[in-house]
Enzyme design. Structure first.
Site, PDB file in Angstrom:
ATOM      1  N   LYS A 192     -27.470 -13.020  31.399  1.00 50.66           N
ATOM      2  CA  LYS A 192     -28.271 -11.793  31.594  1.00 50.66           C
ATOM      3  C   LYS A 192     -29.771 -12.091  31.550  1.00 50.66           C
ATOM      4  O   LYS A 192     -30.517 -11.650  32.415  1.00 50.66           O
ATOM      5  CB  LYS A 192     -27.922 -10.746  30.509  1.00 50.66           C
ATOM      6  CG  LYS A 192     -26.456 -10.338  30.494  1.00 50.66           C
ATOM      7  CD  LYS A 192     -26.172  -9.284  29.432  1.00 50.66           C
ATOM      8  CE  LYS A 192     -26.351  -9.772  28.014  1.00 50.66           C
ATOM      9  NZ  LYS A 192     -25.418 -10.833  27.594  1.00 50.66           N
ATOM     10  N   ARG A 221     -24.918  -1.162  24.443  1.00 47.21           N
ATOM     11  CA  ARG A 221     -23.852  -2.056  23.991  1.00 47.21           C
ATOM     12  C   ARG A 221     -22.727  -1.277  23.330  1.00 47.21           C
ATOM     13  O   ARG A 221     -21.746  -1.882  22.901  1.00 47.21           O
ATOM     14  CB  ARG A 221     -24.417  -3.040  22.975  1.00 47.21           C
ATOM     15  CG  ARG A 221     -24.766  -4.421  23.539  1.00 47.21           C
ATOM     16  CD  ARG A 221     -25.303  -5.235  22.385  1.00 47.21           C
ATOM     17  NE  ARG A 221     -25.257  -6.661  22.542  1.00 47.21           N
ATOM     18  CZ  ARG A 221     -26.272  -7.400  22.952  1.00 47.21           C
ATOM     19  NH1 ARG A 221     -27.395  -6.852  23.344  1.00 47.21           N
ATOM     20  NH2 ARG A 221     -26.169  -8.716  22.975  1.00 47.21           N
ATOM     21  N   ARG A 276     -27.749 -23.617  24.787  1.00 49.51           N
ATOM     22  CA  ARG A 276     -28.939 -22.784  25.064  1.00 49.51           C
ATOM     23  C   ARG A 276     -30.113 -23.171  24.169  1.00 49.51           C
ATOM     24  O   ARG A 276     -29.961 -23.376  22.978  1.00 49.51           O
ATOM     25  CB  ARG A 276     -28.607 -21.305  24.842  1.00 49.51           C
ATOM     26  CG  ARG A 276     -29.850 -20.418  24.894  1.00 49.51           C
ATOM     27  CD  ARG A 276     -29.560 -18.990  25.200  1.00 49.51           C
ATOM     28  NE  ARG A 276     -28.747 -18.330  24.218  1.00 49.51           N
ATOM     29  CZ  ARG A 276     -28.271 -17.083  24.360  1.00 49.51           C
ATOM     30  NH1 ARG A 276     -28.536 -16.405  25.466  1.00 49.51           N
ATOM     31  NH2 ARG A 276     -27.546 -16.546  23.421  1.00 49.51           N
ATOM     32  N   ARG A 334     -31.493 -20.508  19.054  1.00 48.15           N
ATOM     33  CA  ARG A 334     -31.461 -19.198  18.395  1.00 48.15           C
ATOM     34  C   ARG A 334     -30.622 -19.254  17.122  1.00 48.15           C
ATOM     35  O   ARG A 334     -29.552 -19.855  17.134  1.00 48.15           O
ATOM     36  CB  ARG A 334     -30.873 -18.151  19.354  1.00 48.15           C
ATOM     37  CG  ARG A 334     -31.920 -17.469  20.207  1.00 48.15           C
ATOM     38  CD  ARG A 334     -31.333 -16.621  21.289  1.00 48.15           C
ATOM     39  NE  ARG A 334     -30.325 -15.672  20.860  1.00 48.15           N
ATOM     40  CZ  ARG A 334     -29.843 -14.692  21.616  1.00 48.15           C
ATOM     41  NH1 ARG A 334     -30.309 -14.535  22.854  1.00 48.15           N
ATOM     42  NH2 ARG A 334     -28.927 -13.878  21.178  1.00 48.15           N
ATOM     43  N   ARG A 351     -20.217 -12.027  17.577  1.00 46.10           N
ATOM     44  CA  ARG A 351     -20.797 -11.401  18.776  1.00 46.10           C
ATOM     45  C   ARG A 351     -19.725 -11.162  19.840  1.00 46.10           C
ATOM     46  O   ARG A 351     -19.748 -10.135  20.522  1.00 46.10           O
ATOM     47  CB  ARG A 351     -21.923 -12.289  19.330  1.00 46.10           C
ATOM     48  CG  ARG A 351     -23.179 -12.197  18.458  1.00 46.10           C
ATOM     49  CD  ARG A 351     -24.057 -13.413  18.630  1.00 46.10           C
ATOM     50  NE  ARG A 351     -24.697 -13.475  19.910  1.00 46.10           N
ATOM     51  CZ  ARG A 351     -25.167 -14.602  20.458  1.00 46.10           C
ATOM     52  NH1 ARG A 351     -25.051 -15.752  19.820  1.00 46.10           N
ATOM     53  NH2 ARG A 351     -25.738 -14.583  21.628  1.00 46.10           N
TER      54      ARG A 351
HETATM   55  P1  ADP Z   1     -27.417 -13.980  28.000  1.00 46.97           P
HETATM   56  O1  ADP Z   1     -28.817 -13.409  28.146  1.00 46.97           O
HETATM   57  O2  ADP Z   1     -26.405 -13.243  28.800  1.00 46.97           O
HETATM   58  O3  ADP Z   1     -26.994 -14.132  26.560  1.00 46.97           O
HETATM   59  P2  ADP Z   1     -28.630 -16.458  29.040  1.00 46.97           P
HETATM   60  O4  ADP Z   1     -29.276 -15.991  30.291  1.00 46.97           O
HETATM   61  O5  ADP Z   1     -29.535 -16.757  27.885  1.00 46.97           O
HETATM   62  O6  ADP Z   1     -27.437 -15.459  28.592  1.00 46.97           O
HETATM   63  O7  ADP Z   1     -27.759 -17.754  29.411  1.00 46.97           O
HETATM   64  C1  ADP Z   1     -27.037 -18.473  28.409  1.00 46.97           C
HETATM   65  C2  ADP Z   1     -27.192 -19.976  28.660  1.00 46.97           C
HETATM   66  O8  ADP Z   1     -26.495 -20.334  29.853  1.00 46.97           O
HETATM   67  C3  ADP Z   1     -28.621 -20.439  28.837  1.00 46.97           C
HETATM   68  O9  ADP Z   1     -28.759 -21.705  28.229  1.00 46.97           O
HETATM   69  C4  ADP Z   1     -28.795 -20.523  30.374  1.00 46.97           C
HETATM   70  O10 ADP Z   1     -29.745 -21.497  30.744  1.00 46.97           O
HETATM   71  C5  ADP Z   1     -27.384 -20.909  30.823  1.00 46.97           C
HETATM   72  N1  ADP Z   1     -26.993 -20.296  32.118  1.00 46.97           N
HETATM   73  C6  ADP Z   1     -27.274 -19.024  32.545  1.00 46.97           C
HETATM   74  N2  ADP Z   1     -26.726 -18.789  33.762  1.00 46.97           N
HETATM   75  C7  ADP Z   1     -26.069 -19.924  34.103  1.00 46.97           C
HETATM   76  C8  ADP Z   1     -25.291 -20.316  35.264  1.00 46.97           C
HETATM   77  N3  ADP Z   1     -25.078 -19.470  36.296  1.00 46.97           N
HETATM   78  N4  ADP Z   1     -24.761 -21.557  35.266  1.00 46.97           N
HETATM   79  C9  ADP Z   1     -24.957 -22.407  34.230  1.00 46.97           C
HETATM   80  N5  ADP Z   1     -25.679 -22.121  33.125  1.00 46.97           N
HETATM   81  C10 ADP Z   1     -26.228 -20.896  33.060  1.00 46.97           C
HETATM   82  P1  AMP Z   2     -29.187 -10.525  22.884  1.00 42.79           P
HETATM   83  O1  AMP Z   2     -30.532 -11.154  22.951  1.00 42.79           O
HETATM   84  O2  AMP Z   2     -28.990  -9.431  23.908  1.00 42.79           O
HETATM   85  O3  AMP Z   2     -28.060 -11.525  22.867  1.00 42.79           O
HETATM   86  O4  AMP Z   2     -29.126  -9.754  21.468  1.00 42.79           O
HETATM   87  C1  AMP Z   2     -29.230 -10.461  20.240  1.00 42.79           C
HETATM   88  C2  AMP Z   2     -28.770  -9.584  19.092  1.00 42.79           C
HETATM   89  O5  AMP Z   2     -29.630  -8.430  18.970  1.00 42.79           O
HETATM   90  C3  AMP Z   2     -27.357  -8.990  19.209  1.00 42.79           C
HETATM   91  O6  AMP Z   2     -26.342  -9.904  18.798  1.00 42.79           O
HETATM   92  C4  AMP Z   2     -27.473  -7.785  18.274  1.00 42.79           C
HETATM   93  O7  AMP Z   2     -27.428  -8.174  16.922  1.00 42.79           O
HETATM   94  C5  AMP Z   2     -28.894  -7.288  18.566  1.00 42.79           C
HETATM   95  N1  AMP Z   2     -28.903  -6.296  19.679  1.00 42.79           N
HETATM   96  C6  AMP Z   2     -29.486  -6.457  20.893  1.00 42.79           C
HETATM   97  N2  AMP Z   2     -29.288  -5.369  21.664  1.00 42.79           N
HETATM   98  C7  AMP Z   2     -28.543  -4.503  20.910  1.00 42.79           C
HETATM   99  C8  AMP Z   2     -27.979  -3.214  21.159  1.00 42.79           C
HETATM  100  N3  AMP Z   2     -28.131  -2.598  22.345  1.00 42.79           N
HETATM  101  N4  AMP Z   2     -27.282  -2.622  20.149  1.00 42.79           N
HETATM  102  C9  AMP Z   2     -27.115  -3.228  18.966  1.00 42.79           C
HETATM  103  N5  AMP Z   2     -27.592  -4.454  18.673  1.00 42.79           N
HETATM  104  C10 AMP Z   2     -28.309  -5.091  19.639  1.00 42.79           C
END
Ligand code: ADP
Ligand code: AMP
Length: 216
Positions: free
Chosen positions: A14, A89, A128, A161, A172
């Site tokens: 995302k 969420r 990541r 993270r 999660r």
């Molecule tokens: P989210 O925001 O959904 O938690 P991220 O965008 O941070 O996910 O992506 C999670 C990890 O996967 C990051 O390290 C990112 O660089 C990697 N990643 C994202 N999209 C892809 C893809 N299409 N193929 C391979 N790796 C990816």
């Molecule tokens: P994310 O960066 O989207 O993976 O979010 C990291 C963490 O923030 C999540 O695991 C939750 O603990 C909190 N969080 C983010 N967005 C929400 C939401 N819409 N509702 C509740 N908790 C959230």
């Protein structure tokens, strides 16, 4: 109008796709996770409240998160579109968002759901690395920065993270299964859902998102 939501399990991509979408469509990126992390870094009241939930992988309570988004979406820069990432969420958040966006005449017009299987999610989350300053997301194997461990955009040292641990990831994924997944049906019924295969390369996922947004 591009009043958009990007959804999907943790690690689906995302944040990665959001960077591309907001620069292509010129809309603000509203990531509740980024907003919480910023508040934690500054140790504001909100940050202190959210910290323990986030570290353990639990969701921050609805009333806190809804209040935060309400304030953000009402700002002037959201009048010509926005991209919500990581919100809603829960069904309660989705209901609150529906009511709020109707009141301010900024109703959601597209929900992108990034599909990704659990094996890939675990690999993506464990590799990541993120920029603590600008929030950019990298991966040890699939999205390396130009200089090892340094952010391409702002030069900061990358970090892992604190909630990208095996234990927090389990919490999660449970929260996703039990609380967030039902939103897929919610938005299907609203006629807003666009499914995208998140297992493809970063570039191909983005192409599919653009096609979905442009109704192709
Ligand atoms: P989210 O925001 O959904 O938690 P991220 O965008 O941070 O996910 O992506 C999670 C990890 O996967 C990051 O390290 C990112 O660089 C990697 N990643 C994202 N999209 C892809 C893809 N299409 N193929 C391979 N790796 C990816
Ligand atoms: P994310 O960066 O989207 O993976 O979010 C990291 C963490 O923030 C999540 O695991 C939750 O603990 C909190 N969080 C983010 N967005 C929400 C939401 N819409 N509702 C509740 N908790 C959230």
């Amino acid at each position: 109008m591009h009043n958009m939501i990007i959804m999907g399990p943790p690690g689906a991509g995302k944040g990665t796709q959001s960077e591309r979408i907001v620069s292509h469509y010129h809309v603000p990126h509203i990531s509740t996770g980024d907003m919480f992390r910023e508040a934690i870094a500054k140790q504001t009241e909100l940050g202190k409240l959210a910290e323990s939930y986030i570290k353990s992988g639990a969701l921050v309570p609805d009333e806190v998160t809804i209040g935060l988004v309400k304030e953000r979406l009402s700002q002037d820069d959201c009048k010509n579109g926005y991209l919500l990432d990581g919100f809603p969420r829960t069904i309660a958040q989705a209901e609150a968002l529906k009511k709020l966006t109707k009141e301010i005449k900024r109703e959601v017009d597209c929900v992108i759901n990034l599909n990704c299987d659990y094996g890939a999610l675990t690999e993506r989350i464990s590799g990541r690395r993120v920029c603590p300053k600008c929030g950019a997301s990298y991966h040890l194997v699939t999205k390396k920065p130009k200089v090892e461990n340094v952010c391409d955009s702002c030069g900061s040292t990358l970090v892992q993270r604190p909630d990208d641990t095996v234990e927090a990831l389990k919490t999660r994924l449970d929260a996703y299964e039990n609380k967030t997944k039902p939103l897929i049906d919610f938005y299907k019924k609203e006629g807003l859902l666009k499914e995208v295969d998140g297992l493809q390369s970063i570039e191909d996922v983005f192409l599919d998102i653009c096609n979905a947004l442009e109704g192709k």
